[in-house]
Design a protein around this motif. Structure first.
Motif, PDB file in Angstrom:
ATOM      1  N   GLY A  41      -5.519  -3.840   3.942  1.00 34.32           N
ATOM      2  CA  GLY A  41      -5.000  -2.544   4.340  1.00 34.32           C
ATOM      3  C   GLY A  41      -3.495  -2.522   4.136  1.00 34.32           C
ATOM      4  N   ASN A  42      -2.859  -1.506   4.703  1.00 39.38           N
ATOM      5  CA  ASN A  42      -1.403  -1.404   4.569  1.00 39.38           C
ATOM      6  C   ASN A  42      -0.726  -2.453   5.460  1.00 39.38           C
ATOM      7  N   GLU A  51      -1.734  -2.415   9.185  1.00 38.11           N
ATOM      8  CA  GLU A  51      -3.106  -2.878   9.401  1.00 38.11           C
ATOM      9  C   GLU A  51      -3.221  -4.386   9.181  1.00 38.11           C
ATOM     10  N   LYS A  80       4.939  -7.102  12.000  1.00 40.37           N
ATOM     11  CA  LYS A  80       5.201  -6.832  10.582  1.00 40.37           C
ATOM     12  C   LYS A  80       6.284  -7.758  10.048  1.00 40.37           C
ATOM     13  N   TYR A 110       1.716  -5.695  -3.782  1.00 41.24           N
ATOM     14  CA  TYR A 110       1.193  -4.611  -2.952  1.00 41.24           C
ATOM     15  C   TYR A 110       0.752  -3.500  -3.879  1.00 41.24           C
ATOM     16  N   ASN A 111      -0.516  -3.122  -3.790  1.00 44.71           N
ATOM     17  CA  ASN A 111      -1.069  -2.039  -4.597  1.00 44.71           C
ATOM     18  C   ASN A 111      -0.885  -0.748  -3.808  1.00 44.71           C
ATOM     19  N   CYS A 112       0.101   0.059  -4.232  1.00 45.31           N
ATOM     20  CA  CYS A 112       0.414   1.305  -3.513  1.00 45.31           C
ATOM     21  C   CYS A 112      -0.739   2.296  -3.588  1.00 45.31           C
ATOM     22  N   GLN A 167      -3.341   0.881  -1.318  1.00 51.97           N
ATOM     23  CA  GLN A 167      -2.704   0.509  -0.055  1.00 51.97           C
ATOM     24  C   GLN A 167      -3.260  -0.799   0.499  1.00 51.97           C
ATOM     25  N   ARG A 168      -3.094  -1.842  -0.314  1.00 53.22           N
ATOM     26  CA  ARG A 168      -3.519  -3.175   0.103  1.00 53.22           C
ATOM     27  C   ARG A 168      -2.747  -4.229  -0.682  1.00 53.22           C
TER      28      ARG A 168
END
Length: 91
Positions: free
Chosen positions: A24-25, A28, A37, A56-58, A61-62
């Motif tokens: 997840g982001n 998450e 974070k 990070y795959n925008c 979102q992961r």
């Protein structure tokens, strides 16, 4: 010493979640790991310093690995060397 072990445990869990495409982001991901974070980004930096190709795959979102990698930290028995040591002791 406990902080080193804790970091390794968090890295192992992070690796597992990245492989499962279940991070997840960042919010998450940090919740799933049970860390802040700030701690998440610190652990990801350590992993990258150890050559983990994390991105990070925008769009999705992961967090992901750019290429297939393996993660292993700890000691394991090398059966070939163990047999060699036993053989040498018998002589």
């Amino acid at each position: 010493m406990k902080s080193i072990i804790k970091n390794i445990e968090v890295m192992k869990r992070a690796d597992q979640l990245i492989r499962m495409h279940a991070t997840g982001n960042p919010e998450e991901f940090s919740l799933k790991l049970g860390v802040s974070k700030t701690k998440l980004y610190r652990v990801l930096r350590i992993m990258k310093d150890l050559d983990a190709p994390i991105i990070y795959n925008c769009l999705l979102q992961r967090f992901e690995y750019e290429e297939a990698v393996g993660f292993h930290f700890g000691f394991f028995r090398n059966e070939l060397n163990a047999k060699h040591l036993v053989f040498n002791k018998v002589k």
